[in-house]
Scaffold this motif. Structure first.
Motif, mmCIF file in Angstrom:
data_model
loop_
_atom_site.group_PDB
_atom_site.id
_atom_site.type_symbol
_atom_site.label_atom_id
_atom_site.label_comp_id
_atom_site.label_asym_id
_atom_site.label_seq_id
_atom_site.Cartn_x
_atom_site.Cartn_y
_atom_site.Cartn_z
ATOM 1 N N VAL A 516 72.003 -58.716 -16.664
ATOM 2 C CA VAL A 516 70.990 -57.747 -17.078
ATOM 3 C C VAL A 516 71.301 -56.361 -16.526
ATOM 4 C CG1 VAL A 516 68.545 -57.153 -16.836
ATOM 5 C CG2 VAL A 516 69.217 -59.497 -17.369
ATOM 6 N N ALA A 517 71.951 -56.291 -15.370
ATOM 7 C CA ALA A 517 72.293 -54.993 -14.791
ATOM 8 C C ALA A 517 73.218 -54.192 -15.699
ATOM 9 C CB ALA A 517 72.941 -55.184 -13.416
ATOM 10 N N ARG A 518 73.911 -54.863 -16.624
ATOM 11 C CA ARG A 518 74.841 -54.186 -17.529
ATOM 12 C C ARG A 518 74.222 -53.925 -18.906
ATOM 13 N NH1 ARG A 518 80.122 -54.101 -15.918
ATOM 14 N NH2 ARG A 518 80.607 -55.226 -13.986
ATOM 15 N N VAL A 519 72.931 -54.148 -19.034
ATOM 16 C CA VAL A 519 72.232 -53.935 -20.300
ATOM 17 C C VAL A 519 71.183 -52.858 -20.094
ATOM 18 C CG1 VAL A 519 70.873 -55.031 -22.136
ATOM 19 C CG2 VAL A 519 72.576 -56.373 -20.886
ATOM 20 N N ARG A 520 71.151 -51.871 -20.976
ATOM 21 C CA ARG A 520 70.138 -50.814 -20.881
ATOM 22 C C ARG A 520 69.669 -50.438 -22.271
ATOM 23 N NH1 ARG A 520 72.510 -45.682 -21.755
ATOM 24 N NH2 ARG A 520 74.800 -45.743 -21.832
ATOM 25 N N ARG A 521 68.456 -49.959 -22.348
ATOM 26 C CA ARG A 521 67.888 -49.567 -23.632
ATOM 27 C C ARG A 521 68.607 -48.344 -24.188
ATOM 28 N NH1 ARG A 521 61.719 -48.899 -24.395
ATOM 29 N NH2 ARG A 521 62.591 -48.575 -26.473
ATOM 30 N N ALA A 522 68.786 -48.330 -25.480
ATOM 31 C CA ALA A 522 69.422 -47.183 -26.142
ATOM 32 C C ALA A 522 68.405 -46.064 -26.284
ATOM 33 C CB ALA A 522 69.954 -47.606 -27.509
ATOM 34 N N LYS A 523 68.765 -44.857 -25.806
ATOM 35 C CA LYS A 523 67.858 -43.725 -25.896
ATOM 36 C C LYS A 523 67.614 -43.377 -27.367
ATOM 37 C CE LYS A 523 68.918 -41.530 -21.482
ATOM 38 N NZ LYS A 523 69.378 -40.294 -20.811
ATOM 39 N N GLY A 524 66.347 -43.246 -27.713
ATOM 40 C CA GLY A 524 66.000 -42.898 -29.080
ATOM 41 C C GLY A 524 66.075 -44.063 -30.039
ATOM 42 N N GLY A 525 66.509 -45.232 -29.582
ATOM 43 C CA GLY A 525 66.591 -46.394 -30.455
ATOM 44 C C GLY A 525 65.250 -47.071 -30.595
ATOM 45 N N GLY A 526 65.163 -47.951 -31.559
ATOM 46 C CA GLY A 526 63.926 -48.684 -31.763
ATOM 47 C C GLY A 526 63.749 -49.765 -30.720
ATOM 48 N N LYS A 527 62.675 -50.515 -30.898
ATOM 49 C CA LYS A 527 62.388 -51.584 -29.952
ATOM 50 C C LYS A 527 63.482 -52.645 -30.017
ATOM 51 C CE LYS A 527 57.378 -51.046 -29.967
ATOM 52 N NZ LYS A 527 56.070 -51.683 -30.253
ATOM 53 N N GLY A 528 63.942 -53.065 -28.845
ATOM 54 C CA GLY A 528 64.965 -54.092 -28.775
ATOM 55 C C GLY A 528 66.382 -53.568 -28.912
ATOM 56 N N ARG A 529 66.584 -52.254 -29.118
ATOM 57 C CA ARG A 529 67.928 -51.699 -29.228
ATOM 58 C C ARG A 529 68.479 -51.443 -27.824
ATOM 59 N NH1 ARG A 529 69.231 -49.768 -34.328
ATOM 60 N NH2 ARG A 529 68.053 -51.019 -35.853
ATOM 61 N N VAL A 530 69.668 -51.958 -27.547
ATOM 62 C CA VAL A 530 70.246 -51.850 -26.207
ATOM 63 C C VAL A 530 71.713 -51.482 -26.304
ATOM 64 C CG1 VAL A 530 68.639 -53.521 -25.187
ATOM 65 C CG2 VAL A 530 70.799 -54.316 -26.141
ATOM 66 N N LEU A 531 72.255 -51.027 -25.171
ATOM 67 C CA LEU A 531 73.682 -50.789 -24.993
ATOM 68 C C LEU A 531 74.181 -51.745 -23.912
ATOM 69 C CD1 LEU A 531 73.738 -46.879 -25.023
ATOM 70 C CD2 LEU A 531 74.246 -48.430 -26.922
ATOM 71 N N VAL A 532 75.331 -52.396 -24.168
ATOM 72 C CA VAL A 532 75.846 -53.426 -23.267
ATOM 73 C C VAL A 532 77.254 -53.049 -22.849
ATOM 74 C CG1 VAL A 532 76.207 -55.904 -22.949
ATOM 75 C CG2 VAL A 532 74.528 -55.106 -24.615
ATOM 76 N N SER A 533 77.580 -53.311 -21.581
ATOM 77 C CA SER A 533 78.938 -53.076 -21.085
ATOM 78 C C SER A 533 79.383 -54.295 -20.290
ATOM 79 C CB SER A 533 78.996 -51.825 -20.211
ATOM 80 O OG SER A 533 78.177 -51.981 -19.069
ATOM 81 N N GLY A 534 80.700 -54.582 -20.332
ATOM 82 C CA GLY A 534 81.247 -55.680 -19.543
ATOM 83 C C GLY A 534 80.814 -57.052 -20.000
ATOM 84 N N GLU A 535 80.467 -57.200 -21.295
ATOM 85 C CA GLU A 535 80.014 -58.504 -21.752
ATOM 86 C C GLU A 535 81.204 -59.413 -22.041
ATOM 87 O OE1 GLU A 535 80.684 -56.171 -25.529
ATOM 88 O OE2 GLU A 535 80.009 -55.813 -23.482
#
Length: 563
Positions: A516-535
């Motif tokens: 979860v530390a590598r998941v963050r909400r996308a700025k300006g995105g809708g509900k549930g939109r996220v950006l992921v790194s190191g998956e």
């Protein structure tokens, strides 16, 4: 000297009436620990909880018997004992209980040990090839519970640092465990006869010099000394009870592993088979008394604060009343100005007019040069009206405050108002599943729940989502930072992510897995939109494995969320 078992016994509260037995002391800890070791070694650990006051509860099972072992670090009532019924526990276990569910539940109690003459007991639980050590340090304000791995490193604790003894041996996750220091006290098995003679001659309370000796046992040594024994002989006769199996004496204010001849006849004597249960019952009773006393004290403080607050309010209201202008004087000034309004020069800063109620008196009335004579008269009558209204409001407020003082503090039994700050997770639920290995899996139902899923997740939990397609966010709850989910559990969580996505009809689905530390909400995105790194990516069949719906409230992690 390492004893077979041990647990806490009475530690005394010195009052005007003499030493009083209180939470279990080191001598009773050793005796009860010996009974626990003899009667329950090899018991199957069927369940792990932490109750509403932070005590650890282990359900033990041997052929024909089941009991709940309660480990209480305090500070209210530190100790250990058996109960037949499990105390009330919160639906979601804290980190310590979650860790033990993942690593100790399903194992067997291999042994019970204690730190010599200290109120610290260690339970060794073996599961498969690994061992978990559960440590209870029932040391009053500094009490704590710890979970150690097979290498003796601290993996979970009821709290971290912040106490006097903890500052002498800082405890951090992954650090080697070190027993609590004795803080300058001498061990009973290392005390010299000359020291005992010197301390008793000086009137020094022995429990302040000797580790593990409670005020009640210190008073017993003095009683046996006055009954004819020498200083050293009286001390040795008490010390010999440490670590030996035998009965437990119950007095009106607690339990003791030593017969207190200076206290009169005991209320009851419990043999090994029943002493652990009586210790558990006594802990429950003592906890009830301590909490009731704390509630009374808290109520008294609330009543004092309540009265002081109302008295301060009364004083402020009286000051405001004293600061109001004299209404009768203002009214006379207005009437005088109205009767001689024709004599007022427009733009004058003041006017001298005779009082119609007293011909010998003349009023000097301050005027506003910007207002005409009529405007100043209206302003003066307005001051009269406002002064009357203010006095009436203040007097009503003063009477209301007086009535509140007479009525006293409202009853604490009244239902509290609804808490508008209640966390969403307490009002709604996600889809909740339990893997075949007992790990909790949360599945969001929509975009709003997907967002809330991330907010309530811990940084070390695992986030899963089907790649290249809309779908539910899935959270695999880990009981600790270093916990590693079994492959079967991870596959089942990925299967749920695939099953609750638009690609549920495919033969196989790529599922992203990241902390979860590598998941963050996308700025300006809708509900549930996220950006992921190191998956990383898992290929699974939708609905893989056999996770089952969680019964009732979710348990954040670790084996067997049911109870």
């Amino acid at each position: 000297m390492l004893l077979p078992p041990a647990i806490p016994c009475p530690v005394g509260r010195e009052q005007a009436t003499g030493p009083v037995l209180s939470p279990l002391d080191a001598f009773l800890l050793a005796r009860l620990g010996a009974h626990l070791s003899r009667l329950w070694t090899g018991a199957h650990v069927q369940g792990v909880w932490q109750d509403l006051v932070g005590r650890l509860v282990l359900r033990l099972r041997v052929p024909g018997r089941t009991a709940h072992l309660v480990l209480s670090p305090g500070p209210e009532v530190p100790g250990l004992g058996l109960t037949r019924r499990r105390p009330a526990c919160p639906p979601a276990p804290p980190a310590l209980a979650a860790y033990l569910r993942a690593h100790a539940e399903g194992g067997r109690l291999e042994g019970v040990r204690c730190q010599p003459f200290e109120r610290a007991v260690e339970l060794v639980v073996r599961r498969g090839e690994g061992r978990v050590r559960v440590v209870l340090e029932a040391i009053g304000r500094w009490g704590m519970l710890l979970a150690l791995d097979s290498e003796g490193r601290v993996r979970a604790a009821s709290r971290w640092g912040g106490a006097k003894r903890s500052t002498l041996r800082p405890l951090e996750p992954g650090a080697p465990y070190r027993p609590p220091p004795a803080l300058g006290k001498a061990r009973p098995d290392r005390v010299l006869p000359a020291e005992i003679t010197q301390w008793t001659a000086q009137g020094e309370p022995l429990h302040r010099r000797i580790l593990g000796l409670s005020p009640a046992l210190s008073a017993e040594v003095l009683h046996r000394r006055t009954a004819g024994s020498s200083d050293w002989g009286a001390f040795v006769s008490v010390r010999e009870a440490y670590g030996r199996p035998g009965p437990v004496w119950e007095y009106t204010d607690g339990l003791s592993a030593v017969e207190l001849t200076g206290r009169g006849a005991p209320r009851a004597v419990h043999q090994p088979g029943e002493s652990l249960y009586r210790a558990g019952s006594w802990l429950e009773e003592e906890l009830g008394r301590v909490r009731a006393a704390a509630a009374r004290h808290r109520r008294e403080r609330q009543e004092i604060a309540f009265r002081e607050r109302l008295e301060r309010r009364q004083a402020r209201i009286r000051d405001d009343l004293d600061g109001l202008p004299d209404i009768a004087s203002l009214k006379h000034q207005a009437e005088a100005l109205g009767a001689h309004l024709y004599r007022v020069t427009p733009g004058a800063p003041w006017a001298d007019v005779p009082d119609p109620h007293d011909p010998n008196r003349t009023w000097r009335i301050c005027l506003d040069p910007a207002l005409g004579p009529g405007g100043n008269l209206d302003r003066l009558y307005g001051r009269v009206r406002r002064a009357r209204a203010a006095r009436a409001a203040l007097e009503a407020r003063l009477e209301e405050t007086r009535c509140e003082l007479v009525a006293g503090l409202p009853s604490s039994g009244e239902a509290p108002p609804p808490d508008s700050r209640q966390r969403p997770s307490q009002r709604e639920t996600f889809r909740r599943f339990v893997s075949s290995d007992g790990w909790a899996i949360w599945v969001g139902r929509n975009g709003a729940e997907n967002d809330r899923l991330l907010r309530e997740a811990r940084p070390w939990d695992l986030w899963l989502h089907a790649r290249e397609g809309p779908g539910a966010h899935v959270l695999l709850r880990k009981p600790g930072r270093e916990s590693r989910p079994p492959d079967r559990t991870l596959a089942e969580a990925a299967g749920l992510a695939a099953q609750h996505s638009r690609r549920r009809g495919d033969a196989g689905v790529d599922v992203m897995v990241a902390e979860v530390a590598r998941v963050r909400r996308a700025k300006g995105g809708g509900k549930g939109r996220v950006l992921v790194s190191g998956e990383r990516t898992l290929w699974v069949t939708p609905g893989a494995g056999s996770p089952r719906p969680a019964p009732g409230p979710v348990r954040p992690g670790g084996p067997r969320p049911g109870g």
